[in-house]
Design a protein around this motif. Structure first.
Motif, PDB file in Angstrom:
ATOM      1  N   GLY A 202       0.793  -1.230   0.000  1.00 18.31           N
ATOM      2  CA  GLY A 202       0.000   0.000   0.000  1.00 18.31           C
ATOM      3  C   GLY A 202       0.822   1.274   0.000  1.00 18.31           C
ATOM      4  O   GLY A 202       0.286   2.375  -0.137  1.00 18.31           O
ATOM      5  N   ALA A 203       2.146   1.129   0.153  1.00 20.69           N
ATOM      6  CA  ALA A 203       2.987   2.330   0.211  1.00 20.69           C
ATOM      7  C   ALA A 203       3.118   2.987  -1.154  1.00 20.69           C
ATOM      8  O   ALA A 203       3.467   4.165  -1.260  1.00 20.69           O
ATOM      9  CB  ALA A 203       4.370   1.983   0.755  1.00 20.69           C
ATOM     10  N   GLY A 204       2.850   2.203  -2.203  1.00 11.71           N
ATOM     11  CA  GLY A 204       2.942   2.777  -3.550  1.00 11.71           C
ATOM     12  C   GLY A 204       4.066   2.178  -4.375  1.00 11.71           C
ATOM     13  O   GLY A 204       4.524   2.793  -5.340  1.00 11.71           O
ATOM     14  N   LYS A 205       4.465   0.966  -4.027  1.00 10.76           N
ATOM     15  CA  LYS A 205       5.617   0.340  -4.684  1.00 10.76           C
ATOM     16  C   LYS A 205       5.374   0.111  -6.178  1.00 10.76           C
ATOM     17  O   LYS A 205       6.188   0.513  -7.011  1.00 10.76           O
ATOM     18  CB  LYS A 205       5.897  -0.993  -3.970  1.00 10.76           C
ATOM     19  N   THR A 206       4.256  -0.523  -6.481  1.00 12.89           N
ATOM     20  CA  THR A 206       3.988  -0.868  -7.879  1.00 12.89           C
ATOM     21  C   THR A 206       3.753   0.385  -8.716  1.00 12.89           C
ATOM     22  O   THR A 206       4.271   0.518  -9.826  1.00 12.89           O
ATOM     23  CB  THR A 206       2.772  -1.812  -7.955  1.00 12.89           C
ATOM     24  N   THR A 207       3.000   1.310  -8.177  1.00 15.45           N
ATOM     25  CA  THR A 207       2.771   2.583  -8.865  1.00 15.45           C
ATOM     26  C   THR A 207       4.101   3.285  -9.124  1.00 15.45           C
ATOM     27  O   THR A 207       4.345   3.798 -10.220  1.00 15.45           O
ATOM     28  CB  THR A 207       1.880   3.506  -7.995  1.00 15.45           C
ATOM     29  N   THR A 208       4.957   3.305  -8.117  1.00 13.55           N
ATOM     30  CA  THR A 208       6.243   3.987  -8.258  1.00 13.55           C
ATOM     31  C   THR A 208       7.135   3.285  -9.281  1.00 13.55           C
ATOM     32  O   THR A 208       7.865   3.944 -10.028  1.00 13.55           O
ATOM     33  CB  THR A 208       6.951   4.085  -6.892  1.00 13.55           C
TER      34      THR A 208
ATOM     35  N   ALA B 148       6.163   1.831 -11.936  1.00 17.21           N
ATOM     36  CA  ALA B 148       5.695   2.272 -13.247  1.00 17.21           C
ATOM     37  C   ALA B 148       6.091   3.724 -13.514  1.00 17.21           C
ATOM     38  O   ALA B 148       6.519   4.085 -14.609  1.00 17.21           O
ATOM     39  CB  ALA B 148       4.176   2.118 -13.334  1.00 17.21           C
ATOM     40  N   LYS B 149       5.996   4.558 -12.489  1.00 16.71           N
ATOM     41  CA  LYS B 149       6.398   5.964 -12.643  1.00 16.71           C
ATOM     42  C   LYS B 149       7.875   6.047 -13.028  1.00 16.71           C
ATOM     43  O   LYS B 149       8.271   6.862 -13.852  1.00 16.71           O
ATOM     44  CB  LYS B 149       6.195   6.719 -11.333  1.00 16.71           C
ATOM     45  N   LEU B 150       8.657   5.186 -12.385  1.00 15.90           N
ATOM     46  CA  LEU B 150      10.100   5.201 -12.621  1.00 15.90           C
ATOM     47  C   LEU B 150      10.408   4.777 -14.058  1.00 15.90           C
ATOM     48  O   LEU B 150      11.263   5.381 -14.730  1.00 15.90           O
ATOM     49  CB  LEU B 150      10.743   4.232 -11.624  1.00 15.90           C
TER      50      LEU B 150
HETATM   51  P1  GDP Z   1       1.978  -1.186  -3.272  1.00 16.54           P
HETATM   52  O1  GDP Z   1       1.075  -2.106  -2.522  1.00 16.54           O
HETATM   53  O2  GDP Z   1       3.090  -0.679  -2.417  1.00 16.54           O
HETATM   54  O3  GDP Z   1       2.464  -1.716  -4.581  1.00 16.54           O
HETATM   55  O4  GDP Z   1       1.120   0.137  -3.542  1.00 16.54           O
HETATM   56  P2  GDP Z   1       0.360   0.609  -4.859  1.00 16.54           P
HETATM   57  O5  GDP Z   1       1.331   0.973  -5.915  1.00 16.54           O
HETATM   58  O6  GDP Z   1      -0.675  -0.393  -5.183  1.00 16.54           O
HETATM   59  O7  GDP Z   1      -0.307   1.952  -4.338  1.00 16.54           O
HETATM   60  C1  GDP Z   1      -1.295   1.968  -3.329  1.00 16.54           C
HETATM   61  C2  GDP Z   1      -2.228   3.150  -3.571  1.00 16.54           C
HETATM   62  O8  GDP Z   1      -1.530   4.368  -3.398  1.00 16.54           O
HETATM   63  C3  GDP Z   1      -2.786   3.196  -4.982  1.00 16.54           C
HETATM   64  O9  GDP Z   1      -4.134   3.579  -4.921  1.00 16.54           O
HETATM   65  C4  GDP Z   1      -1.952   4.270  -5.665  1.00 16.54           C
HETATM   66  O10 GDP Z   1      -2.641   4.917  -6.714  1.00 16.54           O
HETATM   67  C5  GDP Z   1      -1.697   5.217  -4.523  1.00 16.54           C
HETATM   68  N1  GDP Z   1      -0.476   6.014  -4.696  1.00 16.54           N
HETATM   69  C6  GDP Z   1       0.779   5.606  -4.965  1.00 16.54           C
HETATM   70  N2  GDP Z   1       1.631   6.642  -5.019  1.00 16.54           N
HETATM   71  C7  GDP Z   1       0.907   7.765  -4.781  1.00 16.54           C
HETATM   72  C8  GDP Z   1       1.216   9.176  -4.674  1.00 16.54           C
HETATM   73  O11 GDP Z   1       2.360   9.625  -4.814  1.00 16.54           O
HETATM   74  N3  GDP Z   1       0.179  10.007  -4.384  1.00 16.54           N
HETATM   75  C9  GDP Z   1      -1.100   9.550  -4.210  1.00 16.54           C
HETATM   76  N4  GDP Z   1      -2.049  10.444  -3.920  1.00 16.54           N
HETATM   77  N5  GDP Z   1      -1.430   8.246  -4.277  1.00 16.54           N
HETATM   78  C10 GDP Z   1      -0.445   7.358  -4.568  1.00 16.54           C
END
Ligand code: GDP
Length: 297
Positions: A111-117, A119-121
């Motif tokens: 939930g910290a944003g690993k997968t999103t990050t 992709a951003k990277l």
């Molecule tokens: P993972 O479980 O660490 O891989 O986390 P995800 O990449 O699935 O991200 C979890 C949630 O956080 C998703 O709904 C993302 O869209 C959101 N998220 C990630 N990075 C950011 C950010 O920089 N800003 C905001 N507002 N949301 C983010």
């Protein structure tokens, strides 16, 4: 917007000083007290605050600030410089491998944003240097994780190496690296598993992947909105894995800023990027000096 409260409080403290013109040692003491409270309220690590205030006070006393014609301005300057130092002085670039591929291992709690990050990277690297990255999907514990990586990977036009959820992540990484060597990818971004909390099994798996992949970069994503908890998470991951940098995500939703101001001082590791939104272009290189300017408003 991050630092709202901190900016307002620091500005108030400084404008009180400005109104005074010449200031006394007791005025300095008052303003330092206000800076201390402002930082604590912004959820900056207690020890970091203590050291910060001490340094600023010593510099102010040591450098004829009180006798100067513009004491308030000089104190603002000192605070600005020390905030910049606290966050690492200069932007820290990604480590590069001398020979392709540069291997980036993404780690962090769920939930910290690993997968999103990740992709951003990939998007950032493609835009910056026409990179041809490959993702390795090494999170086998949540079936949705691979799907999610594939979805964002498609949006940034980057291939994913995956073997489903029934293969050991160590094996997936080995085979993914072989694939990258064959396809001559210049970057490999490994999306590892997260957990809700740090546990030994996760750490062991990450250490094994680290040993196999020998990454040039171990980037930890932490959620800025969790404040001091993000700092504690960073400390634990760093103890176990010797991370090389931090991506501070969700800075767009963080009103306090405590994690941004504490992580470098507590872990010794730089924040390399910040996440500023959910969109895949919402990744910024972290510039401590610009951040300090923004904090002071
Ligand atoms: P993972 O479980 O660490 O891989 O986390 P995800 O990449 O699935 O991200 C979890 C949630 O956080 C998703 O709904 C993302 O869209 C959101 N998220 C990630 N990075 C950011 C950010 O920089 N800003 C905001 N507002 N949301 C983010």
């Amino acid at each position: 917007m991050a630092f709202e409260g901190l900016t307002e409080r620091l500005q108030n403290a400084m404008s009180k000083l400005r109104r005074k013109g010449k200031i006394s040692e007791s005025d300095l003491k008052d303003v330092m007290r206000e800076i201390r409270l402002a930082l604590l309220e912004a959820d900056v690590n207690f020890k970091v605050v203590k050291d910060f205030v001490k340094t600023v006070r010593e510099r102010a006393l040591g450098s004829d600030v009180l006798e100067s014609l513009t004491p308030a301005q000089q104190i603002v300057k000192i605070v600005n410089e020390e905030l910049t130092k606290l966050m690492g002085e200069e932007a820290t670039p990604l480590n590069k491998a001398p020979k392709i591929p540069t291997i980036i291992m993404m780690v962090g709690l769920q939930g910290a944003g690993k997968t999103t990050t990740a992709a951003k990277l990939a998007k950032y690297l493609k835009a910056q240097e026409k990179a041809r990255p490959l993702f390795i999907a090494a999170d086998v514990y949540r079936p949705a994780a691979i799907q999610q990586l594939q979805t964002v990977a498609q949006q940034v036009d980057t291939p994913v190496f995956e073997l489903g959820t029934n293969v050991d992540p160590r094996e997936i990484v080995k085979q993914g690296l072989a694939e990258a060597a064959e396809k001559k990818n210049d970057y490999v971004i490994i999306d590892t598993a997260g957990r809700l909390q740090i546990d030994e099994k996760l750490m062991q798996e990450l250490k094994d992947i680290q040993a196999i992949a020998q990454p040039n970069e171990i980037l930890l994503t932490v959620d800025a909105m969790t404040g001091q908890n993000a700092v504690n998470v960073a400390e634990s991951f760093n103890e176990q894995l010797a991370i090389t940098g931090v991506v501070l995500t969700k800075l767009d939703g963080d009103t306090r800023g405590g994690a941004a101001l504490s992580i470098r001082a507590v872990t010794g590791k730089p924040i390399k990027f910040t996440g500023q939104g959910e969109k895949l272009d919402a990744l910024d290189v972290f510039h401590p000096d610009r951040m300090a300017n923004r904090i002071l408003g």
